[in-house]
Design a protein around this motif. Structure first.
Motif, PDB file in Angstrom:
ATOM      1  N   ALA A  66       0.824  -1.208   0.000  1.00 31.83           N
ATOM      2  CA  ALA A  66       0.000   0.000   0.000  1.00 31.83           C
ATOM      3  C   ALA A  66       0.855   1.254   0.000  1.00 31.83           C
ATOM      4  CB  ALA A  66      -0.942  -0.019   1.206  1.00 31.83           C
ATOM      5  N   LEU A  67       1.871   1.304   0.832  1.00 30.24           N
ATOM      6  CA  LEU A  67       2.645   2.546   0.920  1.00 30.24           C
ATOM      7  C   LEU A  67       3.435   2.833  -0.341  1.00 30.24           C
ATOM      8  CD1 LEU A  67       5.973   2.614   1.720  1.00 30.24           C
ATOM      9  CD2 LEU A  67       5.075   1.486   3.722  1.00 30.24           C
ATOM     10  N   VAL A  68       3.901   1.796  -1.024  1.00 32.40           N
ATOM     11  CA  VAL A  68       4.615   2.018  -2.285  1.00 32.40           C
ATOM     12  C   VAL A  68       3.692   2.669  -3.300  1.00 32.40           C
ATOM     13  CG1 VAL A  68       5.613   0.826  -4.279  1.00 32.40           C
ATOM     14  CG2 VAL A  68       6.399   0.280  -1.983  1.00 32.40           C
ATOM     15  N   TRP A  69       2.505   2.095  -3.475  1.00 33.81           N
ATOM     16  CA  TRP A  69       1.589   2.649  -4.476  1.00 33.81           C
ATOM     17  C   TRP A  69       1.071   4.019  -4.069  1.00 33.81           C
ATOM     18  CZ3 TRP A  69       1.344   1.479  -9.307  1.00 33.81           C
ATOM     19  CH2 TRP A  69       1.800   0.237  -9.713  1.00 33.81           C
ATOM     20  N   LEU A  70       0.864   4.228  -2.769  1.00 34.76           N
ATOM     21  CA  LEU A  70       0.380   5.536  -2.320  1.00 34.76           C
ATOM     22  C   LEU A  70       1.438   6.624  -2.466  1.00 34.76           C
ATOM     23  CD1 LEU A  70      -1.641   4.487   0.841  1.00 34.76           C
ATOM     24  CD2 LEU A  70      -2.565   5.419  -1.292  1.00 34.76           C
TER      25      LEU A  70
END
Length: 176
Positions: A66-70
Motif C-alpha cells: 500500500a505505501l509504495v503505491w500511495l
C-alpha cells in the motif's frame, strides 16, 4: 520531506492531482512509520521476550504494498523517480520533451491498465472472501488502496505528459 510540495501543477487539474498526491504521500508516510514500529516491536518481542507480534509478516507485506503505491504519485510530481537519459542529456529541450512526452504517455497507458487490473483483482479477491491469515485483512481492500495510489500516479503521469507535450509545441518552457 513532508513540507515539500509537488512541483508540477498545470492549472486546476494540476492542483487537484497535487493535493491528492500530497494526501496519499502523507498516508504512505504514516504507513511507513507503522510498518517500521511493527518490525521493531516484532524483533524486540521475538529476541528478548520470546513473543513475536502475531501476523507481523502479513501486516508488513500489505503495508509495504500500500505505501509504495500511495507514494508513487507524489514521487512522480517531484521528479524523484530514476531517469536514465544517457542519449538525450545533451539534446535540445524540445527533443528531450518529445521523448519525455512519449515515455510519459506510454507510462500513463500502463497506469490505466494497472488501475483496471487492481480493481479487477480486488473484485476477485472480494468474491472469494480472501483475507490475510492472522489479522483477517481483506485482500480486496489492500488491492483497492493500491488502485487508489495507482490512480494518483497515473494522473501525475498524465500531467507530465501534458507538460512535455506543451513544451514540444513551444507553449511552455518550464518542462524539466
Amino acid at each position: 520531506m513532508l513540507d515539500e510540495a509537488p512541483q508540477t501543477p498545470h492549472g486546476p487539474a494540476g492542483k487537484v492531482v497535487s493535493l491528492a498526491a500530497g494526501l496519499s504521500h502523507l498516508i504512505a508516510c504514516v504507513l511507513l512509520l507503522a510498518v517500521m514500529f511493527l518490525v521493531v516491536a516484532n524483533v524486540v518481542g521475538r529476541r528478548f521476550l520470546d513473543q513475536p507480534v502475531p501476523g507481523a509478516q502479513e501486516l508488513v507485506e500489505v503495508g509495504i504494498a500500500a505505501l509504495v503505491w500511495l507514494g508513487m504519485g507524489h514521487a512522480q510530481l517531484r521528479g524523484d523517480h530514476i531517469i536514465v537519459d544517457l542519449l538525450f542529456h545533451r539534446a535540445k529541450p524540445r527533443v528531450t520533451a518529445l521523448v519525455d512526452a512519449l515515455a510519459y504517455a506510454l507510462c500513463t497507458l500502463v497506469g490505466v491498465v494497472l488501475v483496471r487490473q487492481f480493481v479487477a483483482y480486488s473484485g476477485v479477491m472480494d468474491r472469494g472472501g480472501y483475507e490475510t491469515a492472522v489479522w483477517h485483512v481483506p485482500v480486496s481492500a489492500v488491492a483497492l488502496v493500491c488502485a487508489a495510489g495507482a490512480v494518483v500516479w497515473t494522473a501525475a503521469l498524465a500531467l507530465e505528459t501534458a507538460g512535455a507535450a506543451l513544451t514540444v509545441l513551444g507553449k511552455e518552457t518550464t518542462h524539466a
